[in-house]
Motif scaffolding. Structure first.
Motif, mmCIF file in Angstrom:
data_model
loop_
_atom_site.group_PDB
_atom_site.id
_atom_site.type_symbol
_atom_site.label_atom_id
_atom_site.label_comp_id
_atom_site.label_asym_id
_atom_site.label_seq_id
_atom_site.Cartn_x
_atom_site.Cartn_y
_atom_site.Cartn_z
ATOM 1 N N THR A 69 0.842 -1.186 0.000
ATOM 2 C CA THR A 69 0.000 0.000 0.000
ATOM 3 C C THR A 69 0.879 1.238 0.000
ATOM 4 O OG1 THR A 69 -0.089 0.040 2.410
ATOM 5 C CG2 THR A 69 -1.877 -1.119 1.267
ATOM 6 N N GLN A 70 0.299 2.340 -0.371
ATOM 7 C CA GLN A 70 1.013 3.607 -0.336
ATOM 8 C C GLN A 70 0.579 4.367 0.901
ATOM 9 O OE1 GLN A 70 3.168 3.746 -2.714
ATOM 10 N NE2 GLN A 70 4.093 5.674 -2.209
ATOM 11 N N ARG A 71 1.538 4.888 1.635
ATOM 12 C CA ARG A 71 1.255 5.598 2.868
ATOM 13 C C ARG A 71 1.918 6.962 2.755
ATOM 14 N NH1 ARG A 71 3.735 2.464 7.725
ATOM 15 N NH2 ARG A 71 5.632 2.934 6.605
ATOM 16 N N GLY A 72 1.255 7.979 3.225
ATOM 17 C CA GLY A 72 1.819 9.313 3.141
ATOM 18 C C GLY A 72 1.932 9.980 4.489
ATOM 19 N N LEU A 73 2.860 10.887 4.580
ATOM 20 C CA LEU A 73 3.042 11.693 5.771
ATOM 21 C C LEU A 73 2.767 13.123 5.347
ATOM 22 C CD1 LEU A 73 4.085 12.049 8.704
ATOM 23 C CD2 LEU A 73 6.356 12.317 7.725
ATOM 24 N N CYS A 74 1.679 13.687 5.849
ATOM 25 C CA CYS A 74 1.290 15.048 5.500
ATOM 26 C C CYS A 74 1.674 15.971 6.644
ATOM 27 C CB CYS A 74 -0.216 15.135 5.261
ATOM 28 S SG CYS A 74 -0.808 13.981 4.027
ATOM 29 N N MET A 75 2.363 17.041 6.308
ATOM 30 C CA MET A 75 2.797 17.994 7.321
ATOM 31 C C MET A 75 2.350 19.393 6.937
ATOM 32 S SD MET A 75 6.706 16.872 8.179
ATOM 33 C CE MET A 75 7.293 17.151 6.519
ATOM 34 N N VAL A 76 1.985 20.153 7.944
ATOM 35 C CA VAL A 76 1.789 21.591 7.781
ATOM 36 C C VAL A 76 2.901 22.249 8.583
ATOM 37 C CG1 VAL A 76 0.323 23.569 8.284
ATOM 38 C CG2 VAL A 76 -0.695 21.464 7.422
ATOM 39 N N VAL A 77 3.644 23.106 7.916
ATOM 40 C CA VAL A 77 4.732 23.842 8.560
ATOM 41 C C VAL A 77 4.320 25.308 8.582
ATOM 42 C CG1 VAL A 77 7.178 24.459 8.452
ATOM 43 C CG2 VAL A 77 6.409 22.197 7.662
ATOM 44 N N LEU A 78 4.374 25.906 9.766
ATOM 45 C CA LEU A 78 3.956 27.290 9.935
ATOM 46 C C LEU A 78 5.048 28.078 10.632
ATOM 47 C CD1 LEU A 78 1.810 29.600 10.053
ATOM 48 C CD2 LEU A 78 1.117 28.621 12.256
ATOM 49 N N ASP A 79 5.425 29.182 10.033
ATOM 50 C CA ASP A 79 6.318 30.137 10.682
ATOM 51 C C ASP A 79 5.415 31.143 11.384
ATOM 52 O OD1 ASP A 79 8.582 28.891 9.553
ATOM 53 O OD2 ASP A 79 8.265 29.978 7.687
ATOM 54 N N ALA A 80 5.408 31.133 12.719
ATOM 55 C CA ALA A 80 4.495 31.981 13.497
ATOM 56 C C ALA A 80 5.266 32.729 14.569
ATOM 57 C CB ALA A 80 3.414 31.124 14.159
ATOM 58 N N ALA A 81 4.708 33.824 14.994
ATOM 59 C CA ALA A 81 5.291 34.561 16.115
ATOM 60 C C ALA A 81 5.039 33.773 17.389
ATOM 61 C CB ALA A 81 4.675 35.955 16.201
ATOM 62 N N GLU A 82 5.774 34.085 18.437
ATOM 63 C CA GLU A 82 5.574 33.413 19.716
ATOM 64 C C GLU A 82 4.339 33.980 20.418
ATOM 65 O OE1 GLU A 82 9.590 32.031 21.610
ATOM 66 O OE2 GLU A 82 9.709 34.178 21.156
ATOM 67 N N GLY A 83 3.988 33.364 21.526
ATOM 68 C CA GLY A 83 2.910 33.877 22.357
ATOM 69 C C GLY A 83 1.533 33.544 21.837
ATOM 70 N N ARG A 84 0.658 34.550 21.858
ATOM 71 C CA ARG A 84 -0.759 34.345 21.500
ATOM 72 C C ARG A 84 -0.936 33.852 20.072
ATOM 73 N NH1 ARG A 84 -3.614 39.659 24.119
ATOM 74 N NH2 ARG A 84 -3.112 39.148 26.274
ATOM 75 N N GLU A 85 -0.151 34.398 19.150
ATOM 76 C CA GLU A 85 -0.274 33.990 17.744
ATOM 77 C C GLU A 85 0.049 32.505 17.592
ATOM 78 O OE1 GLU A 85 1.486 35.036 13.310
ATOM 79 O OE2 GLU A 85 2.141 36.230 15.019
ATOM 80 N N ALA A 86 1.099 32.049 18.224
ATOM 81 C CA ALA A 86 1.482 30.638 18.155
ATOM 82 C C ALA A 86 0.444 29.755 18.851
ATOM 83 C CB ALA A 86 2.859 30.437 18.773
ATOM 84 N N ALA A 87 -0.061 30.190 19.976
ATOM 85 C CA ALA A 87 -1.073 29.415 20.707
ATOM 86 C C ALA A 87 -2.352 29.282 19.881
ATOM 87 C CB ALA A 87 -1.369 30.063 22.052
ATOM 88 N N ALA A 88 -2.762 30.376 19.231
ATOM 89 C CA ALA A 88 -3.967 30.340 18.390
ATOM 90 C C ALA A 88 -3.764 29.405 17.201
ATOM 91 C CB ALA A 88 -4.321 31.747 17.923
ATOM 92 N N ALA A 89 -2.586 29.457 16.604
ATOM 93 C CA ALA A 89 -2.294 28.581 15.465
ATOM 94 C C ALA A 89 -2.278 27.121 15.901
ATOM 95 C CB ALA A 89 -0.959 28.968 14.843
ATOM 96 N N ALA A 90 -1.683 26.832 17.041
ATOM 97 C CA ALA A 90 -1.639 25.454 17.548
ATOM 98 C C ALA A 90 -3.038 24.914 17.780
ATOM 99 C CB ALA A 90 -0.816 25.403 18.838
#
Length: 114
Positions: A69-90
């Motif tokens: 079978t074919q298996r994939g690894l899907c990733m989202v990479v985000l460059d975010a600021a620390e603090g609230r912006e990072a927490a909201a993105a997470a």
């Protein structure tokens, strides 16, 4: 200071939906990337080439070949600021099924048992 967040998804559609939601939330297009790495999941090559000439062994090799079978690894990479912006993105990434890559890795002091 910016941080890089990496989240793993089981389905490409979920990764794309998370990316779209990040863009809709105002994250810059060049700060959000989706990456897919494919991996063939199946028996090792020896299962296909060593059949010892017996009919039963050839049947086993044929069945193994059907199960690849074919298996994939899907990733989202985000460059975010620390603090609230990072927490909201997470939080947003988790809502779409993203798993924190750092929580999936073994601890730094992990030793394999032989």
């Amino acid at each position: 200071m910016a941080i890089q967040m990496i989240r793993i998804f089981d389905q490409y559609a979920d990764a794309e939906a998370a990316r779209d939601a990040l863009l809709a939330a105002g994250y810059a297009r060049d700060a959000v990337r989706v990456s897919v790495r494919d991996d063939e999941a199946g028996p090792v090559q020896g299962n296909f080439t060593v059949d010892n000439g017996t009919e039963a062994a050839r049947g086993t090799a044929a069945r193994n070949d059907e199960r690849v079978t074919q298996r994939g690894l899907c990733m989202v990479v985000l460059d975010a600021a620390e603090g609230r912006e990072a927490a909201a993105a997470a939080e947003l990434l988790e809502r779409f099924g993203g798993r924190d890559i750092d929580k999936l890795a073994p601890p730094a002091n992990h030793q394999d048992i032989v």
